[in-house]
Design a protein around this motif. Structure first.
Motif, PDB file in Angstrom:
ATOM      1  N   VAL A 399       0.838  -1.201   0.000  1.00 46.11           N
ATOM      2  CA  VAL A 399       0.000   0.000   0.000  1.00 46.11           C
ATOM      3  C   VAL A 399       0.875   1.254   0.000  1.00 46.11           C
ATOM      4  CG1 VAL A 399      -1.667   1.325   1.341  1.00 46.11           C
ATOM      5  CG2 VAL A 399      -1.950  -1.145   1.105  1.00 46.11           C
ATOM      6  N   PHE A 402       2.141   1.897  -3.409  1.00 47.16           N
ATOM      7  CA  PHE A 402       1.094   2.467  -4.258  1.00 47.16           C
ATOM      8  C   PHE A 402       0.930   3.964  -3.978  1.00 47.16           C
ATOM      9  CE2 PHE A 402      -1.411  -1.767  -4.758  1.00 47.16           C
ATOM     10  CZ  PHE A 402      -0.505  -2.167  -5.722  1.00 47.16           C
ATOM     11  N   ILE A 408      -1.732   7.473  -8.359  1.00 49.31           N
ATOM     12  CA  ILE A 408      -2.679   6.951  -7.375  1.00 49.31           C
ATOM     13  C   ILE A 408      -2.914   7.986  -6.287  1.00 49.31           C
ATOM     14  CG2 ILE A 408      -3.022   5.186  -5.595  1.00 49.31           C
ATOM     15  CD1 ILE A 408      -1.643   3.202  -7.379  1.00 49.31           C
ATOM     16  N   ALA A 411      -4.739   4.423  -1.730  1.00 49.18           N
ATOM     17  CA  ALA A 411      -4.720   2.958  -1.729  1.00 49.18           C
ATOM     18  C   ALA A 411      -5.220   2.516  -0.364  1.00 49.18           C
ATOM     19  CB  ALA A 411      -3.317   2.428  -2.000  1.00 49.18           C
ATOM     20  N   ILE A 436      -8.418   1.144  -4.955  1.00 48.09           N
ATOM     21  CA  ILE A 436      -7.527   2.132  -5.569  1.00 48.09           C
ATOM     22  C   ILE A 436      -8.352   3.319  -6.068  1.00 48.09           C
ATOM     23  CG2 ILE A 436      -5.845   2.588  -7.381  1.00 48.09           C
ATOM     24  CD1 ILE A 436      -4.782   0.673  -5.336  1.00 48.09           C
TER      25      ILE A 436
END
Length: 612
Positions: A399, A402, A408, A411, A436
């Motif tokens: 996570v 991400f 992103i 997450a 996401i």
């Protein structure tokens, strides 16, 4: 003496790092609301019954007798004086939710065996562990000796127990020993693992010592625990808050409102914490460090501590941050849930909502449109117990990676895991889902290119380095919400039946960009994210974000395939994705990938970029 001086004297008598905010006594309405809370919890039937508590107490007493007999045997083998053997033994201390009196029905018991100096840690995890496995009333014994806090997990006399170990520099362990007192004497000559093990009990006892009214605290803490679990923010391993963190937060509120009834403590809990100036730490007391040299949480001297986002500090030496796992995404989710709680408790005060509304479970699969699915499977139940724990402990690192991906926005890992979706899947399988939320493309109508290759490959390499076995498998897939039915058990399909996700964690900002930007809609100009009328195409997901990551084989992205016999590379191999070529895109360029099987990774006509 005037009334103001009396108030000042009263405030000085209470515990905490600051004076109370209010000394108001409960009203008749507060007492009525407290009774309503207690009746609600009885109806929910989630907390342990008196019979269950007695069963746990009996199991701990018998486990302590077994441990003491073993300790005396080891001491005799080490030629301890015969006359001293009767006084040699150990003592088991419970801590955590059981010690606080708020454990849920069927929950395990956290305990620590405090032993004399004659016992070594390796003997506890070898010889005593063998003794446990031979005991007729002990089952599923499982030792994790190399963990940050080493533990033996077992079922003893029908009770699930997590047993830690700590040896003190003492010849005997007095029956009346108080682990809160004489810190310098108690911790002298202990290694850090023993300190971490024994501090679980010391922290729990200090929390109870720091609250003005333990009974009111327990009632309120039961509600807060149910709320946090139902809202998916109760898990230290996943980057949220664990039981001790929630207990410390509520204990601080109890210090600020020492005479408040449980219903008022809950209301003030949300009102104070939604206005807390994070990363200002939450602390229950000031400590005078003893003449010892264990590492403590201190952002003035420790650079890493300066980056902790929601520090909640344990109230015993050595002080530690109980929320060091909190990340940017999990903090956003926690704060959004606290804000929701504040709004609902405002309505509860005016009789517009009920306490049941506050505790309504969240539907994680109604919050996002894009998901990464981590699937761990094993050949045997015993192997899977270890492997599942390993993968779960490392998920927050995936996570975090991400979060560092520029495409992103959030997450969010679901704290609940799932098993088999159908009989064609392996018997021993566990799945975790990461929601996401992508950032908006820089220009309207353009696709956002999202490459998860490095993040996912690096995650698998880390797991591979920790658990290299042909009997273990790890798959990481990407799916849109509509494809989750292939991975969830049929009993959970109702959670994904809605056509559009609700912006549960956006704090009401579903139509805005930035931190609460709407999720992208279907590719090729489909409707925008939930709550938005603008058209927003899906991001282009790199192949490694959708394919099962298997060692040493070419896998067409988006195609369906059976479970691999081995997802882990041998020690002589390096786990790397092969060259993936998008349909119509050639060997090195981008292209369009058309899904050939409707039950695959839910990618349809999305642009991908070939990776080497």
């Amino acid at each position: 003496m005037d009334s103001e001086s009396k108030v000042q004297q009263q405030q000085a008598a209470y515990k905490g790092v600051t004076c109370p905010l209010s000394l108001a006594e409960p009203t008749e309405d507060d007492l009525k609301e407290t009774r309503s809370l207690e009746e609600m919890m009885k109806r929910m039937n989630v907390f342990e019954s008196q019979e269950g508590m007695e069963q746990r107490s009996t199991a701990l007493i018998n486990l302590q007798a077994l441990a003491c007999d073993w300790i005396r045997e080891v001491a005799a083998q080490k030629s301890c004086p015969t006359q001293a053997l009767d006084g040699i033994g150990g003592k088991i201390f419970a801590f955590g939710s059981y010690r606080l009196g708020v454990n849920t029905r069927g929950a395990d018991v956290d305990a620590v065996l405090v032993s004399t100096r004659f016992i070594e840690r390796h003997e506890f995890f070898d010889k005593f562990f063998d003794r446990l496995r031979e005991h007729p009333r002990c089952g599923a014994a499982h030792a994790v000796s190399d963990a940050f806090v080493p533990v033996i997990k077992m079922t003893f006399m029908g009770v699930d127990i997590d047993l830690l170990f700590a040896k003190l520099d003492m010849a005997t362990i007095p029956d009346n020993i108080d682990l809160r007192e004489n810190t310098e004497t108690l911790l002298r000559n202990l290694d850090e693992r023993c300190v971490r093990s024994i501090n679980g009990c010391r922290v729990t006892d200090e929390i109870l010592h720091q609250v003005p009214n333990p009974e009111n605290f327990r009632v309120a803490l039961k509600v807060i625990r149910i709320w946090a679990k139902n809202r998916g923010i109760y898990s230290n391993a996943m980057g949220f808050l664990g039981g001790v963190s929630w207990a410390i937060l509520l204990a601080r509120i109890a210090q600020l409102y020492p005479n408040a009834a449980p219903n008022v403590l809950i209301i003030r809990f949300f009102h104070v914490l939604t206005r807390w100036s994070w990363p200002k730490p939450v602390e229950l007391c000031e400590l005078s460090p003893p003449n010892l040299h264990f590492p403590e949480w201190d952002p003035r001297t420790n650079i890493k501590d300066q980056f902790h986002l929601m520090p909640i500090i344990t109230p015993v030496y050595p002080r530690q941050n109980s929320t060091y796992n909190v990340s940017i995404s999990t903090k956003q989710v926690i704060l959004a849930e606290l804000e929701r709680g504040r709004n609902l408790t405002n309505e509860i005060m005016f009789k517009q909502k009920s306490w049941e509304d506050l505790l309504e479970p969240v539907n994680f699969f109604d919050a996002y449109r894009h998901y990464v699915i981590v699937i761990a499977s094993s050949d045997t139940a015993e192997l899977h117990l270890d492997f599942q724990g390993l993968v779960e402990s490392q998920l927050r690192k995936l996570v975090l990676s991400f979060e560092h991906n520029g495409a992103i926005d959030r997450a969010h890992v679901n704290t609940e895991s799932y098993g088999r979706a159908n009989e064609s899947e392996p018997e021993h399988v566990t799945k975790w889902f990461i929601g996401i939320e992508f950032k908006k493309a820089p220009e309207p109508g353009k696709k956002l290119n999202v490459d998860l290759t490095f993040d996912i490959t690096n995650f698998i390499r880390q797991i591979n380095g920790m658990a290299n076995s042909l009997q273990l498998r790890l798959d990481v897939l990407y799916s849109k919400k509509r494809g989750l039915s292939h991975y969830l058990p049929p009993s959970e399909h109702w959670k994904i039946n809605r056509s559009k996700p609700a912006c549960v964690y956006g704090a009401g900002n579903c139509n805005q960009g930035g931190a609460a930007s709407a999720l992208a809609a279907a590719a090729g100009g489909a409707a925008g994210a939930s709550g938005s009328s603008a058209s927003a195409p899906d991001p282009a997901i790199s192949p490694m974000g959708s394919a099962m990551l298997m060692s040493g084989s070419d896998v067409p992205v988006g195609s369906k395939r059976p479970h691999s016999p081995n997802c882990f590379a041998s020690s002589s191999q390096e786990l790397q994705p092969k060259r993936l070529t998008a349909a119509g895109g050639g060997g090195g360029g981008g292209g369009s990938l058309t899904r050939t099987d409707s039950s695959s990774s839910s990618l349809s006509n999305v642009s991908v970029k070939a990776k080497t």
